[in-house]
Motif scaffolding. Structure first.
Motif, short mmCIF file in Angstrom:
data_model
loop_
_atom_site.label_atom_id
_atom_site.label_comp_id
_atom_site.label_asym_id
_atom_site.label_seq_id
_atom_site.Cartn_x
_atom_site.Cartn_y
_atom_site.Cartn_z
N GLU A 20 0.83 -1.21 0.00
CA GLU A 20 0.00 0.00 0.00
C GLU A 20 0.86 1.26 0.00
N GLN A 21 1.94 1.25 0.78
CA GLN A 21 2.85 2.40 0.78
C GLN A 21 3.50 2.58 -0.59
N ARG A 22 3.86 1.46 -1.22
CA ARG A 22 4.46 1.54 -2.55
C ARG A 22 3.47 2.09 -3.57
N ARG A 23 2.22 1.63 -3.51
CA ARG A 23 1.19 2.15 -4.42
C ARG A 23 1.02 3.66 -4.23
N GLU A 24 0.98 4.08 -2.96
CA GLU A 24 0.78 5.50 -2.66
C GLU A 24 1.94 6.33 -3.22
N ALA A 39 -2.80 10.48 -20.99
CA ALA A 39 -2.69 9.03 -21.06
C ALA A 39 -1.47 8.56 -21.82
N THR A 40 -0.75 9.48 -22.47
CA THR A 40 0.45 9.08 -23.22
C THR A 40 1.66 8.87 -22.30
N VAL A 41 1.55 9.27 -21.04
CA VAL A 41 2.67 9.07 -20.14
C VAL A 41 2.98 7.58 -20.04
N THR A 42 4.25 7.24 -20.01
CA THR A 42 4.64 5.83 -19.96
C THR A 42 4.96 5.42 -18.53
N THR A 43 4.83 4.13 -18.27
CA THR A 43 5.21 3.63 -16.94
C THR A 43 6.71 3.76 -16.74
N ALA A 44 7.48 3.73 -17.82
CA ALA A 44 8.93 3.92 -17.70
C ALA A 44 9.24 5.32 -17.19
N LYS A 45 8.52 6.32 -17.70
CA LYS A 45 8.73 7.71 -17.25
C LYS A 45 8.34 7.85 -15.78
N ILE A 46 7.22 7.23 -15.41
CA ILE A 46 6.78 7.30 -14.01
C ILE A 46 7.81 6.64 -13.10
N ALA A 47 8.32 5.49 -13.53
CA ALA A 47 9.31 4.77 -12.72
C ALA A 47 10.58 5.61 -12.53
N GLY A 55 9.55 -2.48 -13.31
CA GLY A 55 8.91 -3.70 -12.83
C GLY A 55 8.26 -3.54 -11.47
N THR A 56 8.79 -2.59 -10.67
CA THR A 56 8.21 -2.36 -9.34
C THR A 56 6.76 -1.90 -9.45
N ILE A 57 6.47 -1.12 -10.48
CA ILE A 57 5.09 -0.64 -10.68
C ILE A 57 4.15 -1.82 -10.84
#
Length: 203
Positions: A20-24, A39-47, A55-57
């Motif tokens: 839950e802390q990781r999600r937050e 919506a074009t943002v990538t999970t790589a950019k967020i990571a 992969g943590t996401i």
């Protein structure tokens, strides 16, 4: 000869987090990026922004769609705004209370508008069900918190605090914007709300 002991501790490990802390933490990082890129943002950019591996996401979110849905729900959540309203000192005069409330709610509406506007124009899926349900809950809880702020002045109000709260929130939500005039300040909004559009010198 054994390697120096300090080599074993050269690489620092991130402190352990619950799922839950990781999600937050991921959502806190992702929301401003979604507001900027839609919506074009990538999970790589967020990571990268969060300082974690991509992969943590996916250890705490099934896929990007689930992450986006969770971020929109959080952006629409009234929790932060309600906490700020609850913290306003009710011993202050009513105009001061409402000005503080207006400032907090304008910030909340700005956050909502940024993320929903970005998703609405950035392509990708529309999280429509989350939007509808979240907005209704947010409005109900915020109106209730506003009514509590108005309660000490119930006897001076023309209508019940609940109705006045709904009117005040509606004014904030629908404040017209024009390109050639600046937005009203919270104090100006409160002045017009409490005393009308006529100046004191009007006949």
């Amino acid at each position: 000869m054994t390697a120096p002991q300090e080599n074993k501790t050269t690489r620092r490990r991130a402190p352990g987090m619950s799922p839950e802390q990781r999600r937050e933490m991921i959502m806190q990082t992702a929301i401003p990026l979604i507001a900027e890129y839609g919506a074009t943002v990538t999970t790589a950019k967020i990571a990268r922004a969060a300082g974690i591996g991509e992969g943590t996401i996916f250890r705490v979110f099934a896929d990007k769609d689930e992450l986006m849905q969770a971020c929109v729900a959080k952006a629409l959540s009234p929790e932060h705004a309600v906490r700020e309203l609850d913290a306003i000192d009710v011993s202050q005069p009513l105009p001061d209370r409402l000005a503080e409330a207006a400032e907090a709610l304008q910030a909340h509406l700005s956050r909502m508008g940024a993320i929903l506007g970005s998703l609405g124009h950035g392509g990708g899926k529309h999280p429509g069900t989350v939007r509808g349900a979240g907005r209704a809950e947010s409005t109900t809880r915020i109106r209730a918190a506003l009514a509590e702020l108005l309660e000490p002045d119930r006897a001076a109000l023309r209508r019940p605090p609940e109705q006045v709260a709904a009117l005040f929130f509606g004014l904030l939500f629908t404040q017209p914007r024009t390109e050639d005039e600046p937005d009203l300040t919270p104090q100006e909004l409160v002045e017009i709300f409490l005393h009308g559009a006529l100046s004191g010198s009007a006949g």
